[in-house]
Enzyme design. Structure first.
Site, PDB file in Angstrom:
ATOM      1  N   LYS A 273       0.805  -1.070   0.137  1.00 48.84           N
ATOM      2  CA  LYS A 273      -0.156  -0.040  -0.048  1.00 48.84           C
ATOM      3  C   LYS A 273       0.789   1.380  -0.081  1.00 48.84           C
ATOM      4  CE  LYS A 273      -3.938  -1.949   2.538  1.00 48.84           C
ATOM      5  NZ  LYS A 273      -5.006  -1.533   1.751  1.00 48.84           N
ATOM      6  N   ARG A 347     -10.571 -11.444   1.684  1.00 49.55           N
ATOM      7  CA  ARG A 347     -11.266 -12.602   1.251  1.00 49.55           C
ATOM      8  C   ARG A 347     -10.470 -13.879   1.035  1.00 49.55           C
ATOM      9  NH1 ARG A 347     -11.740  -9.262  -4.399  1.00 49.55           N
ATOM     10  NH2 ARG A 347     -11.338  -7.406  -3.052  1.00 49.55           N
TER      11      ARG A 347
END
Ligand code: BES
Ligand code: MN
Ligand code: ZN
Length: 489
Positions: A273, A347
């Site tokens: 990130k 996920r």
């Protein structure tokens, strides 16, 4: 913080602060009128000067009101006809102002205001939850602790005292669950690791006879075959944990399972990130924290249900051992996943936990996750994203959100979005492109939830606040506890 419900005359109270409402055009609430009469029109004369104007929940603090035994009177702007959301704003405004006064205790009459379509129990419950939430401070890690010591709050209830008292006691238990969730969320990732969460789960279960806890370590997780979970963990020095909390108080009924994303820090991994605001990725375990809060509240309330909390917990880091874009992993379900972006890690841990949930033969599974930045763009910080495979379940969650004030909003989980997850090399990719990011993330999860009624709460926008009020919100604990209470009928 201690809460109480009483029926008492405002002008006779020996307290640090009385909190009373004033409507539009200086029209006084019942409690304000009593103070006005006792003080020979003092409130009216102050209001005549126009000192309490502006927004709903705005306040005016008065000291030494004539003939009043309380030290302070806090007037709160209540507008005209009050709806549920406005009532919440009024309480928050009042408590923010009270917090600044340094009062050690207060008596609040706002619970006597009329609120459209809401009863006494609701008003008291909201007042207790919002008061504790507004007065919350996280100073565990400061050497100088906050010196304000507001420790006692009385809510007036001129009618239905027993109902109000019961609501007050229940709300305090929910508010404590919310607080637990906030505390865990606010802890930094060097303290709140997967191992720390596992220890806290054991601690929580030791407090309640009906609560038990099981923690699986890396070797056990591997043995079961939860490979997508392990794939996320493999770049970090922190050991992964699969935490299961079990609350048994519902006889033989099929349980509700809550699955909370517990990424204690999400650096993005190799798909790293940008550094701006990366500190906020300590909050990537807020789904897990909300499972703690709900389990705690439910155990305190002794709800007659079976409830299971599953928390897959990992740290997502880049390193020489980290998973790399393009790697393909076989999930616990047997389906293969091409990991095109290591930052879509939530996920990957959830899909294995959702498959693991099958072994509890659940009636309903709800996962809670800070899953997508796209949800923050779509709904901002007010509504939690809600998707799932069962409309009655979704309706029940939406309804619980409206009642609790901890609201969700449904997004479509149509098959049309599924094709965005196609991979040339595996059964699916772990990302579906920029469009509809919250929906394609849910599409991914939906491939692992076919055996039960399932809903997904994306709390990326609602789990914490940024900026000068940075901090965990404790959402969606209120929503979930309300849902579980409503299920009892
Ligand atoms: N934890 C983040 C989601 C997130 C981002 C929550 C910002 C709150 C604020 C999640 O693991 C993530 O990184 N999601 C990616 C998915 C993308 C790579 C498909 C995202 O939303 O950018
Ligand atoms: Mn991520
Ligand atoms: Zn994440």
């Amino acid at each position: 913080m201690e809460f109480n419900v009483k029926s008492v005359l405002p002008e006779k109270q020996r307290t640090a602060c009385l909190i009373v409402g004033v409507y539009e055009n200086h029209s006084l609430s019942d409690a304000a009128k009593l103070i006005d009469d006792a003080s020979k029109g003092y409130l009216s004369s102050v209001l005549q000067r126009g000192d309490l104007v502006g927004k709903l929940g705005g306040t005016l603090l008065l000291h030494s009101v004539p003939n009043i035994t309380a030290k302070r009177v806090l007037l709160v702007n209540c507008g005209k006809d009050i709806n549920a959301n406005q009532y919440r704003k009024i309480i928050i405004g009042a408590m923010e102002a009270l917090h600044k006064t340094g009062s050690a205790e207060a008596v609040c009459y706002l619970t006597d205001l009329d609120v459209s379509e809401r009863d006494t129990a609701w008003k008291v419950k909201q007042a207790v939850e919002l008061t504790q939430a507004t007065l919350y401070i996280f100073d565990q890690l400061k050497t100088e602790k906050d010196k304000r010591n507001l420790s006692k709050m009385v809510f007036n209830s001129s009618s239905q005292r027993d109902i109000a008292k019961k609501a007050c006691i229940e709300a305090k238990k929910i508010a404590d669950g919310v607080k637990l969730t906030k505390d865990l969320g606010n802890l930094p990732s060097n303290i709140c690791t997967p191992t720390y969460l596992a220890e806290q789960a054991k601690k929580l279960s030791s407090l309640h006879p009906k609560l038990s806890c099981k923690v699986l370590d890396k070797a056990s997780i591997k043995k079961i075959g939860m490979n997508t979970l392990l794939a996320v963990a493999q770049g970090s020095n922190e050991a992964p944990k699969l935490i299961t909390l079990e609350y048994k108080n519902g006889g033989k009924s099929a349980p509700v399972v809550l699955v909370g994303k517990g990424v204690t820090f999400d650096s993005g991994g190799i798909s790293i990130k940008p550094s701006k605001d990366m500190d906020e990725m300590k909050y990537d375990m807020c789904g897990a924290a909300s499972v703690f809060g709900v389990m705690s509240a439910v155990a305190e309330l002794q709800l007659p249900i079976n409830l299971i909390g599953i928390i897959p917990s990992v740290e997502n880091m880049p390193s020489g051992t980290a998973i790399k874009p393009g790697d393909i992993v076989t999930s616990l379900s047997g389906q293969t996943v091409e990991i095109l972006n290591t930052d879509a890690e939530g996920r990957l841990i959830l899909c294995d936990a959702l498959t693991y949930a099958e072994r509890f033969k659940p009636d309903v599974v709800i996962d809670i996750a800070t899953l997508t930045g796209a949800c923050v763009i779509a709904l901002g910080g007010h509504a939690t994203g809600l998707l799932g495979n069962d409309e009655p379940l979704i309706d029940a969650l939406l309804q619980a959100g409206k009642v609790s004030g901890d609201r969700a909003w449904q997004l479509p989980l149509w098959d049309d979005y599924q094709e965005q997850l196609e991979s040339p090399f595996a059964d699916m990719a772990n990302i579906g492109g920029r469009e509809g990011g919250t929906i394609t993330a849910s599409c991914f999860l939906s491939r692992f939830t076919k055996k039960y009624h399932w809903a997904h709460l994306d709390i990326a926008g609602t789990a914490w606040l940024s900026g000068k009020n940075k901090g965990a919100t404790g959402r969606p604990v209120s929503l979930l506890v309300q849902y579980l209470i409503n299920r009892l009928g």
